[in-house]
Design a protein around this motif. Structure first.
Motif, short mmCIF file in Angstrom:
data_model
loop_
_atom_site.label_atom_id
_atom_site.label_comp_id
_atom_site.label_asym_id
_atom_site.label_seq_id
_atom_site.Cartn_x
_atom_site.Cartn_y
_atom_site.Cartn_z
N TRP A 166 29.76 50.16 18.29
CA TRP A 166 30.92 49.66 17.54
C TRP A 166 31.59 48.50 18.29
N ARG A 167 31.70 48.63 19.60
CA ARG A 167 32.30 47.53 20.39
C ARG A 167 31.44 46.27 20.31
N ALA A 168 30.13 46.44 20.37
CA ALA A 168 29.22 45.29 20.26
C ALA A 168 29.40 44.60 18.92
N ILE A 169 29.48 45.37 17.85
CA ILE A 169 29.68 44.80 16.51
C ILE A 169 31.00 44.06 16.46
N ASP A 170 32.06 44.67 16.97
CA ASP A 170 33.37 44.01 16.97
C ASP A 170 33.37 42.74 17.80
N THR A 171 32.64 42.72 18.90
CA THR A 171 32.53 41.51 19.72
C THR A 171 31.79 40.41 18.97
N ILE A 172 30.72 40.78 18.28
CA ILE A 172 29.98 39.81 17.46
C ILE A 172 30.90 39.24 16.38
N CYS A 173 31.64 40.11 15.72
CA CYS A 173 32.56 39.66 14.66
C CYS A 173 33.60 38.69 15.21
N GLU A 174 34.14 39.02 16.36
CA GLU A 174 35.15 38.15 16.98
C GLU A 174 34.54 36.80 17.33
N LYS A 175 33.37 36.82 17.94
CA LYS A 175 32.71 35.59 18.36
C LYS A 175 32.33 34.71 17.16
N GLU A 176 31.89 35.34 16.09
CA GLU A 176 31.44 34.60 14.90
C GLU A 176 32.56 34.37 13.87
N LYS A 177 33.74 34.88 14.19
CA LYS A 177 34.90 34.72 13.30
C LYS A 177 34.60 35.25 11.89
N ILE A 178 34.15 36.49 11.86
CA ILE A 178 33.81 37.16 10.60
C ILE A 178 34.32 38.59 10.70
N ASN A 179 34.74 39.17 9.59
CA ASN A 179 35.17 40.55 9.67
C ASN A 179 33.99 41.50 9.53
N ARG A 180 34.19 42.73 9.95
CA ARG A 180 33.12 43.72 9.98
C ARG A 180 32.52 43.95 8.59
N LYS A 181 33.36 44.01 7.58
CA LYS A 181 32.88 44.23 6.20
C LYS A 181 31.91 43.13 5.79
N LYS A 182 32.27 41.89 6.03
CA LYS A 182 31.42 40.76 5.65
C LYS A 182 30.11 40.78 6.44
N LEU A 183 30.18 41.08 7.74
CA LEU A 183 28.97 41.16 8.55
C LEU A 183 28.03 42.24 8.01
N PHE A 184 28.57 43.42 7.70
CA PHE A 184 27.74 44.49 7.17
C PHE A 184 27.15 44.13 5.81
N GLU A 185 27.90 43.41 5.00
CA GLU A 185 27.37 42.96 3.71
C GLU A 185 26.21 41.98 3.91
N LEU A 186 26.36 41.08 4.87
CA LEU A 186 25.27 40.13 5.16
C LEU A 186 24.03 40.86 5.67
N ILE A 187 24.24 41.83 6.54
CA ILE A 187 23.11 42.60 7.07
C ILE A 187 22.45 43.38 5.93
N GLU A 188 23.24 44.02 5.09
CA GLU A 188 22.72 44.79 3.96
C GLU A 188 21.89 43.90 3.02
N THR A 189 22.38 42.71 2.74
CA THR A 189 21.70 41.79 1.82
C THR A 189 20.37 41.32 2.38
N ASN A 190 20.29 41.14 3.70
CA ASN A 190 19.11 40.54 4.32
C ASN A 190 18.20 41.52 5.05
N LYS A 191 18.50 42.80 4.99
CA LYS A 191 17.73 43.77 5.76
C LYS A 191 16.36 44.04 5.14
#
Length: 74
Positions: free
Chosen positions: A25-50
Motif C-alpha cells: 500500500w505504501r509503494a502504491i501511495d508513493t507511486i501515486c504521489e510521484k506520478e501525481k495521480i490518485n489511487r482510484k485512477k491508478l487502479f482504473e488504469l491498471i484494470e483497463t490494461n491488465k
C-alpha cells in the motif's frame, strides 16, 4: 511476514476489495504521489490494461514491481 490489509475501492463504478501488505500500500501511495495521480485512477488504469488472465490484485502487484524495477534501470 506482514499481514494483508483489505481496502474497498471503487473502480469503474463498481466496488471491489483489494488485499495488499502495508508495504505494498505504501509503494502504491508513493507511486501515486510521484506520478501525481490518485489511487482510484491508478487502479482504473491498471484494470483497463491488465492481462485478462490475472486478477486485479495480482496486476497491481505486478505493476508496482515493474514500476520500481524500471525506475532503477539506468
Amino acid at each position: 511476514m506482514s499481514k494483508l490489509t483489505s481496502k474497498v475501492v471503487d473502480i469503474h463504478k463498481r466496488r471491489t476489495s483489494i488485499r495488499l501488505t502495508p508495504a505494498e500500500w505504501r509503494a502504491i501511495d508513493t507511486i501515486c504521489e510521484k506520478e501525481k495521480i490518485n489511487r482510484k485512477k491508478l487502479f482504473e488504469l491498471i484494470e483497463t490494461n491488465k492481462d485478462t488472465k490475472l486478477g486485479l490484485t495480482s496486476s497491481i502487484r505486478l505493476f508496482s514491481i515493474t514500476y520500481y524495477e524500471n525506475s532503477y534501470i539506468t
